[in-house]
Design a protein around this motif. Structure first.
Motif, PDB file in Angstrom:
ATOM      1  N   UNK A  31       1.109  -1.278  -0.110  1.00 25.73           N
ATOM      2  CA  UNK A  31       0.289   0.017  -0.275  1.00 25.73           C
ATOM      3  C   UNK A  31       0.743   1.295  -0.022  1.00 25.73           C
ATOM      4  N   UNK A  32       1.822   2.019  -0.897  1.00 26.98           N
ATOM      5  CA  UNK A  32       2.726   2.634  -1.075  1.00 26.98           C
ATOM      6  C   UNK A  32       3.533   2.120   0.020  1.00 26.98           C
ATOM      7  N   UNK A  33       3.299   2.024   0.782  1.00 27.56           N
ATOM      8  CA  UNK A  33       4.501   2.231   2.110  1.00 27.56           C
ATOM      9  C   UNK A  33       5.158   1.024   2.398  1.00 27.56           C
ATOM     10  N   UNK A  34       7.095   1.634   2.851  1.00 24.16           N
ATOM     11  CA  UNK A  34       8.103   0.121   3.327  1.00 24.16           C
ATOM     12  C   UNK A  34       8.061   0.372   4.683  1.00 24.16           C
ATOM     13  N   UNK A  35       7.656  -0.486   6.093  1.00 26.66           N
ATOM     14  CA  UNK A  35       8.522  -0.494   6.972  1.00 26.66           C
ATOM     15  C   UNK A  35       9.132  -2.197   7.374  1.00 26.66           C
ATOM     16  N   UNK A  36      10.171  -1.051   8.564  1.00 27.89           N
ATOM     17  CA  UNK A  36      11.070  -2.480   8.660  1.00 27.89           C
ATOM     18  C   UNK A  36      10.264  -2.254  10.185  1.00 27.89           C
ATOM     19  N   UNK A  55      -4.963  11.495  -2.308  1.00 25.29           N
ATOM     20  CA  UNK A  55      -5.889  10.644  -2.188  1.00 25.29           C
ATOM     21  C   UNK A  55      -6.023   8.663  -1.127  1.00 25.29           C
ATOM     22  N   UNK A  56      -4.444   8.743  -0.868  1.00 22.97           N
ATOM     23  CA  UNK A  56      -4.042   7.066  -0.009  1.00 22.97           C
ATOM     24  C   UNK A  56      -3.718   7.927   0.581  1.00 22.97           C
ATOM     25  N   UNK A  57      -3.085   8.997   0.477  1.00 18.63           N
ATOM     26  CA  UNK A  57      -1.827   9.603   2.101  1.00 18.63           C
ATOM     27  C   UNK A  57      -2.805   8.857   3.008  1.00 18.63           C
ATOM     28  N   UNK A  58      -3.952   9.355   3.232  1.00 14.66           N
ATOM     29  CA  UNK A  58      -4.540   9.092   4.626  1.00 14.66           C
ATOM     30  C   UNK A  58      -4.586   7.382   4.976  1.00 14.66           C
ATOM     31  N   UNK A  59      -4.921   6.808   3.861  1.00 14.57           N
ATOM     32  CA  UNK A  59      -5.785   5.507   4.183  1.00 14.57           C
ATOM     33  C   UNK A  59      -4.376   4.684   4.721  1.00 14.57           C
ATOM     34  N   UNK A  60      -2.907   5.216   3.852  1.00 18.94           N
ATOM     35  CA  UNK A  60      -1.896   4.616   4.278  1.00 18.94           C
ATOM     36  C   UNK A  60      -1.089   5.264   5.981  1.00 18.94           C
ATOM     37  N   UNK A  61      -1.784   6.007   6.236  1.00 15.32           N
ATOM     38  CA  UNK A  61      -1.348   6.820   7.563  1.00 15.32           C
ATOM     39  C   UNK A  61      -2.103   5.737   8.515  1.00 15.32           C
ATOM     40  N   UNK A  62      -3.469   5.731   8.393  1.00 16.62           N
ATOM     41  CA  UNK A  62      -4.549   4.790   9.547  1.00 16.62           C
ATOM     42  C   UNK A  62      -3.983   3.131   9.460  1.00 16.62           C
ATOM     43  N   UNK A  63      -3.392   2.657   8.146  1.00 14.36           N
ATOM     44  CA  UNK A  63      -3.022   1.320   8.098  1.00 14.36           C
ATOM     45  C   UNK A  63      -2.067   1.200   9.250  1.00 14.36           C
ATOM     46  N   UNK A  64      -0.973   1.774   9.007  1.00 13.20           N
ATOM     47  CA  UNK A  64       0.187   2.077  10.426  1.00 13.20           C
ATOM     48  C   UNK A  64      -0.417   2.296  11.923  1.00 13.20           C
ATOM     49  N   UNK A  65      -1.311   2.820  11.819  1.00 11.54           N
ATOM     50  CA  UNK A  65      -2.014   3.085  13.579  1.00 11.54           C
ATOM     51  C   UNK A  65      -2.402   1.412  13.847  1.00 11.54           C
ATOM     52  N   UNK A  66      -3.251   0.800  12.894  1.00 15.02           N
ATOM     53  CA  UNK A  66      -3.680  -0.229  13.069  1.00 15.02           C
ATOM     54  C   UNK A  66      -2.763  -0.993  13.630  1.00 15.02           C
ATOM     55  N   UNK A  67      -2.312  -1.572  12.385  1.00 11.50           N
ATOM     56  CA  UNK A  67      -0.510  -1.907  12.986  1.00 11.50           C
ATOM     57  C   UNK A  67      -0.210  -2.261  14.126  1.00 11.50           C
ATOM     58  N   UNK A  68       0.048  -0.499  14.798  1.00 10.88           N
ATOM     59  CA  UNK A  68       0.500   0.046  16.121  1.00 10.88           C
ATOM     60  C   UNK A  68      -0.105  -0.539  17.524  1.00 10.88           C
ATOM     61  N   UNK A  69      -1.448  -0.829  16.792  1.00 12.23           N
ATOM     62  CA  UNK A  69      -2.204  -1.484  18.144  1.00 12.23           C
ATOM     63  C   UNK A  69      -2.675  -2.959  18.396  1.00 12.23           C
ATOM     64  N   UNK A  70      -1.421  -3.578  17.387  1.00 10.21           N
ATOM     65  CA  UNK A  70      -1.415  -5.002  17.459  1.00 10.21           C
ATOM     66  C   UNK A  70      -0.346  -5.340  18.476  1.00 10.21           C
ATOM     67  N   UNK A  71      -0.152  -6.482  19.548  1.00 12.66           N
ATOM     68  CA  UNK A  71       0.246  -7.127  19.773  1.00 12.66           C
ATOM     69  C   UNK A  71       1.983  -7.162  19.563  1.00 12.66           C
ATOM     70  N   UNK A  72       2.448  -6.607  18.343  1.00 15.86           N
ATOM     71  CA  UNK A  72       3.999  -7.203  18.183  1.00 15.86           C
ATOM     72  C   UNK A  72       4.485  -5.786  18.652  1.00 15.86           C
ATOM     73  N   UNK A  73       3.737  -4.777  17.731  1.00 10.43           N
ATOM     74  CA  UNK A  73       4.780  -3.090  18.489  1.00 10.43           C
ATOM     75  C   UNK A  73       4.079  -2.839  19.806  1.00 10.43           C
ATOM     76  N   UNK A  74       3.390  -3.308  20.886  1.00 12.04           N
ATOM     77  CA  UNK A  74       2.953  -2.718  22.237  1.00 12.04           C
ATOM     78  C   UNK A  74       4.113  -1.993  22.912  1.00 12.04           C
ATOM     79  N   UNK A  75       3.988  -0.694  23.462  1.00 12.42           N
ATOM     80  CA  UNK A  75       4.916  -0.715  23.762  1.00 12.42           C
ATOM     81  C   UNK A  75       5.507  -0.117  22.999  1.00 12.42           C
ATOM     82  N   UNK A  76       5.725   0.263  21.917  1.00 10.30           N
ATOM     83  CA  UNK A  76       7.145   0.598  20.788  1.00 10.30           C
ATOM     84  C   UNK A  76       7.366   2.218  20.196  1.00 10.30           C
ATOM     85  N   UNK A  77       8.552   2.629  20.292  1.00  7.35           N
ATOM     86  CA  UNK A  77       8.109   3.766  19.512  1.00  7.35           C
ATOM     87  C   UNK A  77       8.556   3.274  18.641  1.00  7.35           C
TER      88      UNK A  77
END
Length: 267
Positions: A31-36, A55-77
């Motif tokens: 979705x237009x984003x590379x995450x490490x 047209x695509x930026x807000x959805x991409x930001x929302x997708x990262x916020x959704x991932x941040x709510x998952x267990x893998x990201x818990x408490x991480x910067x």
């Protein structure tokens, strides 16, 4: 140096197709984003590259916020590392609206190693100062101490990162400490990115009372020689306002401005 060519190569090799930063880093593309995503809490986690528009930026930001709510990201910067040439032009504003906080901007500067070598020929350390390579935990502690004194920030995460590097992947990093007698007065590291044309200069911090004596310049020259011997073409720096004029005199060109946008995932 063709700055447009260098910037395009930087985006391609160190952002869009960057290799993992460590053996425990995972790269997610979509979705237009590379995450490490580094496995350890001290390893970098964030967006390295994005190819978005209005047209695509807000959805991409929302997708990262959704991932941040998952267990893998818990408490991480989490860091979304933006550049002034990224699109859409208001990406930073969109990130702020989503809860990200901007850190201090820095200037992306790149130079041909051959030009740096020519402009730093004869650069020497002041009398009584020598370079010591960092190869173990004791050396890492010296480098971290300099970082804290030079920049006034905690080196806890940096210390853990450097320990990993000297222990597990010494072939991808060169760290040195400038010593005045038994006192560390400057430290710097260089990270080699295998399969690319770039070696990155990081750190380069000098304690206040030793500034203006040519140590920073000598350490740039030292690292340029090492990178040249290993076949790299470019040196890359995220330059502070203090180091930008020095680097400009050593052959570096400003290609963009990079601003980290930070957020901490819910615990």
């Amino acid at each position: 140096m063709d700055t447009a060519e260098a910037l395009a190569l930087f985006d391609d090799q160190l952002r869009r197709n960057a290799p993992p930063e460590s053996p425990t880093t995972r790269i997610d593309k979509g979705a237009g984003v590379v995450r490490q995503v580094g496995a350890g809490a001290h390893e970098w986690c964030g967006v390295a590259w994005s190819d978005l528009d209005e047209a695509t930026a807000d959805a991409a930001v929302a997708a990262q916020l959704e991932w941040l709510r998952g267990p893998e990201a818990a408490g991480r910067e989490f860091e979304w590392k933006t550049y002034s040439h990224d699109r859409p032009a208001d990406l930073g504003m969109r990130l702020r609206a989503a809860g990200f906080e901007p850190a201090d901007p820095e200037t992306l500067m790149v130079a041909e190693i051959s030009e740096v070598a020519a402009l730093t020929r004869g650069a020497e350390l002041p009398a009584g100062v020598r370079l010591e390579p960092v190869v173990d935990a004791a050396g890492v502690d010296l480098a971290a101490t300099v970082h804290e004194q030079a920049f006034g920030t905690s080196a806890e995460r940096l210390r853990a990162r450097m320990l990993d590097q000297v222990r597990d992947r010494a072939d991808t990093v060169s760290i040195v400490v400038a010593m005045a007698g038994d006192v560390p007065v400057c430290s710097a590291r260089m990270e080699f990115v295998p399969g690319t044309a770039f070696a990155g200069l990081w750190g380069g911090g000098t304690v206040r009372e030793w500034r203006g004596k040519g140590i920073y310049r000598a350490l740039v020259a030292h690292r340029a020689r090492i990178a040249a011997a290993r076949g790299y073409r470019y040196l890359q720096v995220d330059a502070s306002d203090d180091s930008r004029p020095i680097l400009g005199r050593l052959g570096f060109s400003a290609l963009s401005v990079t601003t980290p946008y930070l957020i901490t995932a819910p615990a």
